[in-house]
Design a protein around this motif. Sequence first.
Motif, short mmCIF file in Angstrom:
data_model
loop_
_atom_site.label_atom_id
_atom_site.label_comp_id
_atom_site.label_asym_id
_atom_site.label_seq_id
_atom_site.Cartn_x
_atom_site.Cartn_y
_atom_site.Cartn_z
N ARG A 49 5.10 -20.50 -5.91
CA ARG A 49 3.79 -19.90 -6.21
C ARG A 49 3.62 -18.58 -5.45
O ARG A 49 3.11 -17.60 -6.01
N LEU A 50 4.03 -18.54 -4.18
CA LEU A 50 3.90 -17.32 -3.38
C LEU A 50 4.74 -16.18 -3.96
O LEU A 50 4.33 -15.02 -3.94
N ILE A 51 5.94 -16.51 -4.47
CA ILE A 51 6.78 -15.48 -5.08
C ILE A 51 6.12 -14.93 -6.34
O ILE A 51 6.14 -13.72 -6.60
N ALA A 85 2.52 -10.15 11.64
CA ALA A 85 2.98 -11.35 10.95
C ALA A 85 4.27 -11.84 11.58
O ALA A 85 5.03 -11.06 12.17
N ARG A 86 4.52 -13.12 11.45
CA ARG A 86 5.76 -13.72 11.95
C ARG A 86 6.69 -13.96 10.77
O ARG A 86 6.32 -14.62 9.80
N VAL A 87 7.88 -13.40 10.83
CA VAL A 87 8.84 -13.53 9.74
C VAL A 87 9.48 -14.92 9.77
O VAL A 87 9.99 -15.36 10.81
N ILE A 88 9.43 -15.59 8.64
CA ILE A 88 10.08 -16.90 8.51
C ILE A 88 11.51 -16.73 8.01
O ILE A 88 12.43 -17.37 8.51
N CYS A 89 11.69 -15.86 7.02
CA CYS A 89 13.05 -15.56 6.55
C CYS A 89 13.02 -14.31 5.68
O CYS A 89 11.96 -13.88 5.20
N PRO A 114 13.68 -6.89 -2.38
CA PRO A 114 13.95 -7.41 -1.02
C PRO A 114 12.63 -7.83 -0.38
O PRO A 114 11.67 -7.06 -0.34
N CYS A 115 12.58 -9.05 0.14
CA CYS A 115 11.30 -9.63 0.58
C CYS A 115 11.42 -10.27 1.96
O CYS A 115 12.50 -10.50 2.49
N ALA A 116 10.25 -10.59 2.49
CA ALA A 116 10.15 -11.38 3.71
C ALA A 116 9.07 -12.44 3.50
O ALA A 116 7.99 -12.14 2.97
N LEU A 117 9.39 -13.67 3.86
CA LEU A 117 8.40 -14.74 3.87
C LEU A 117 7.77 -14.75 5.26
O LEU A 117 8.48 -14.87 6.26
N ILE A 118 6.45 -14.56 5.32
CA ILE A 118 5.81 -14.36 6.63
C ILE A 118 4.58 -15.26 6.80
O ILE A 118 3.99 -15.74 5.82
N HIS A 119 4.23 -15.49 8.06
CA HIS A 119 2.99 -16.17 8.45
C HIS A 119 2.08 -15.12 9.08
O HIS A 119 2.43 -14.53 10.10
N TRP A 120 0.94 -14.87 8.45
CA TRP A 120 0.03 -13.84 8.95
C TRP A 120 -0.60 -14.24 10.28
O TRP A 120 -0.88 -15.43 10.53
N PHE A 121 -0.81 -13.23 11.14
CA PHE A 121 -1.61 -13.37 12.35
C PHE A 121 -2.86 -12.49 12.18
O PHE A 121 -2.83 -11.50 11.45
N GLU A 122 -3.96 -12.86 12.83
CA GLU A 122 -5.18 -12.06 12.73
C GLU A 122 -5.58 -11.55 14.11
O GLU A 122 -5.34 -12.19 15.14
N LYS A 123 -6.21 -10.37 14.13
CA LYS A 123 -6.62 -9.76 15.40
C LYS A 123 -7.80 -10.51 16.01
O LYS A 123 -8.68 -11.00 15.30
N ILE A 161 0.41 -18.14 4.64
CA ILE A 161 1.78 -17.67 4.42
C ILE A 161 1.80 -16.80 3.17
O ILE A 161 1.06 -17.04 2.21
N ALA A 162 2.66 -15.78 3.18
CA ALA A 162 2.76 -14.88 2.03
C ALA A 162 4.17 -14.34 1.92
O ALA A 162 4.97 -14.41 2.86
N VAL A 163 4.46 -13.79 0.76
CA VAL A 163 5.70 -13.04 0.54
C VAL A 163 5.34 -11.56 0.45
O VAL A 163 4.42 -11.19 -0.29
N ILE A 164 6.02 -10.72 1.23
CA ILE A 164 5.74 -9.29 1.23
C ILE A 164 7.02 -8.51 0.97
O ILE A 164 8.13 -9.04 1.19
N HIS A 165 6.87 -7.30 0.49
CA HIS A 165 8.04 -6.44 0.29
C HIS A 165 8.54 -5.97 1.65
O HIS A 165 7.76 -5.64 2.55
N ILE A 166 9.86 -5.92 1.80
CA ILE A 166 10.42 -5.59 3.11
C ILE A 166 10.07 -4.17 3.54
O ILE A 166 10.02 -3.85 4.74
N GLU A 167 9.79 -3.30 2.56
CA GLU A 167 9.46 -1.92 2.90
C GLU A 167 8.07 -1.78 3.52
O GLU A 167 7.73 -0.71 4.04
N THR A 168 7.27 -2.84 3.48
CA THR A 168 5.95 -2.78 4.12
C THR A 168 6.01 -3.13 5.60
O THR A 168 5.01 -3.05 6.31
N ILE A 169 7.20 -3.54 6.08
CA ILE A 169 7.37 -3.83 7.51
C ILE A 169 7.60 -2.53 8.25
O ILE A 169 8.55 -1.80 7.96
N PHE A 170 6.73 -2.22 9.19
CA PHE A 170 6.76 -0.94 9.89
C PHE A 170 7.63 -0.99 11.14
O PHE A 170 8.43 -0.10 11.40
N HIS A 171 7.48 -2.06 11.93
CA HIS A 171 8.22 -2.16 13.19
C HIS A 171 8.12 -3.59 13.69
O HIS A 171 7.17 -4.30 13.40
N ALA A 172 9.12 -4.02 14.46
CA ALA A 172 9.09 -5.34 15.07
C ALA A 172 8.00 -5.41 16.13
O ALA A 172 7.76 -4.44 16.85
#
Length: 734
Positions: free
Chosen positions: A566-568, A629-633, A645-654, A680-691
């Motif tokens: 469903r997330l995909i 967000a925390r990357v799951i895979c 190209p994707c990342a399965l992530i767990h969102w964190f909130e401020k 949890i969500a699936v995001i495009h890998i290009e939206t990851i800015f920095h570790a």
Amino acid sequence: MAATLARHHDTPPFADHKDLHNVIDATQLGDVPWQCFSAQYSGERPEVVPPWMDDEFEVWFRDPRAMAHNILANPAYKDEIDYVPFREYDASDDTRRWKDFMSGDWAWQQAYCLGYRSYSVKDTISEIPETHGSSLVPIILGSDKTTVSVGTGNNEYYPLYASIGNVRNNVRRAHRDALVIIGFLAIPKTDKKHAKDDVFRIFCRQLFHSSLSTILSSLKPVMTTYEVVRCGDGHFRRVIYSLGPYIADYEEQLVLSCVVKHWCPKCIAVRMDLDSGGIYRRREHTDFLIDELHPDILWDEYGLIGDLVPFTNDFPRADIHELLSFDLLHQLIKGAFKDHLVDWVAKYLKAVHGTKQSEEIMSDIDRRVAAVASFSGLRQFPQGRDFKQWTGDDSKVLMKVFLPAIKGHVPQDMVCAFHALLEFCYLVRRNIVTKDTLNQIQDALRCFHQYCKIFDVVVPTFSLPRQHSMTHYSDMIRLFGAPNGLCSSITESKHIKAVKEPWRWSSRHNALGQMLVTNQRLDKLAASRVDFDARGMLTGTILSKRKRAQTVAALAHEVAVPDLQRLIRHFLFSQLNPDDARNPEDIPATSLPRHPGKLRVFNSAAATFYAPSDPSGIDAEGMRGLEVARVICFFSFNHNWEVYPCALIHWFEKIGNDPDENTGMWMVAPSFHKDGSKNIAVIHIETIFHAAHLIPIYGSEYIPHTLKFYHSLDTFHSFYVNKYADHHAFEIAF
């Protein structure tokens, strides 16, 4: 390998190790032979002559001029070298920027104008007809004693390194052979009876200066008359040399500047109150004082040793007081942070809480340090900070994680003192320093001095040379550019390749001779590699694979995310309909794109971060425009012939709308839906800015002894976003 060669009726390229060494020795690329001279005491002798006065001390060296030729001619640096001094300005507001060494005022003044020095007109390069049209090549030097083994006797060496100021800071920091070893200085030894004699001490220091003067003598003729050299871009240029900054720790700076311990080698501030300030030391002023005053007055009132002559006095346009470089490693990281503030915390806790309770608190701080989650480039401290042998790298890493570990156990002003010091360290470590940065550096320094007062119950004096050096950083940045290109961590890292490893490879009998040959061979191999690469002879790669899930169902089971399909589909809807403002959660399942279920999982992802980066797509500065967000895979899949190209992530909130006031770090917590399930969500890998590196908010409670660092992200409920994890994070997570 032998079986493969035999099958093809071929032979190995080298018969044995001797054959290999012969080939390397015959290589002319990068070859600069070692030379030797010896020195001996030649002064007045007492009736009973100490043994050291009869000893001869050997100094081994390589021609620094030839080494400079090799660096200039290296094609690997052709796009990363500045042949002329320059002043850089921001086009948007016309403000000055300092970056690489040649962007500083020192190189500009050496080449073009008199500046504030009282040198004669003929001492300035632009005023010497023979130097017109020449490129300035500053020779950067560095030296530091190092021990190769603490348990096998006299294994101390005194390497001397050289670089040129034209190569950019990133090249010098990256250990790309832009810093080379040019000598092994003598270390005079004597018995304990004579070790503290003034005559012996003066001899050791003057031997140091005389050795440097002799080693560098080949440069002197080309400091006033140009020579033509071949550069890495294939062009020939006129060049003229100057002695540039000298990289050294505080003890070495005292030897270089002929200044008494506890005094500042840069200025004449009174040693009992260094931060009260004083005019900068100058060669002309020092020479005048030595000519006019008694040695006792020089020692007591100016901190000068009148019996010594700095090696720089033998060269034109050279003032050792001005040329002493900043030193991030020993002045800030090992000095102000580790040796001062970290130790002061332990003393403060003991003074306030007593020995037993302070030890309990320090043990909990150690457990907090040990519990910090892993991060790229960040080593772990399984036992906390309490271990005997500290290295510079250990201090650097502890600096990144210590602040959250002490919060809750120490007063607020103490946390603020650490925060101010960290801000100072990361600001001066920037690749590019602007006028605004200089103002921030001064603000951080003022805050540091203000909050440090809380330690006055355990610290008898704050007149400490390494802390005092912080007051000179703004002026030195203007002179030499960004400090990260002139740090002793560069020379200390070189110890490994130039001293420690060659010693380990030796037979340990008369090791120095073998170490000299090893260094010469390593330089030839490095030069040959550059030549081979330029000829296109080095190609190829090796990849390894590990079997992972190949379908959505298998991956959902592997990562325990049952609704992955469903997330995909939600992700695909957002990708295919970027202008649709609806939440994919509200779209009927029949209207969502379908995915056949095949995918490819990646064990890791490598990213190259460029700073400053293009901020496009970020609506606000710093953390206000970013999410955590925390990357799951990581995985990818095909849809309509396009790869996603994707990342399965767990969102964190401020937590809150601003960073924590005391630590300067933002706080976050894992995000959950109303039913308690993970967001949890699936995001495009290009939206990851920095570790992002997260450190738990420990509070004032002690943490369990059994907690390990790999439990942290799952055990704690709130975290600091560690802006001190690396220097890119400092520019992002504000």
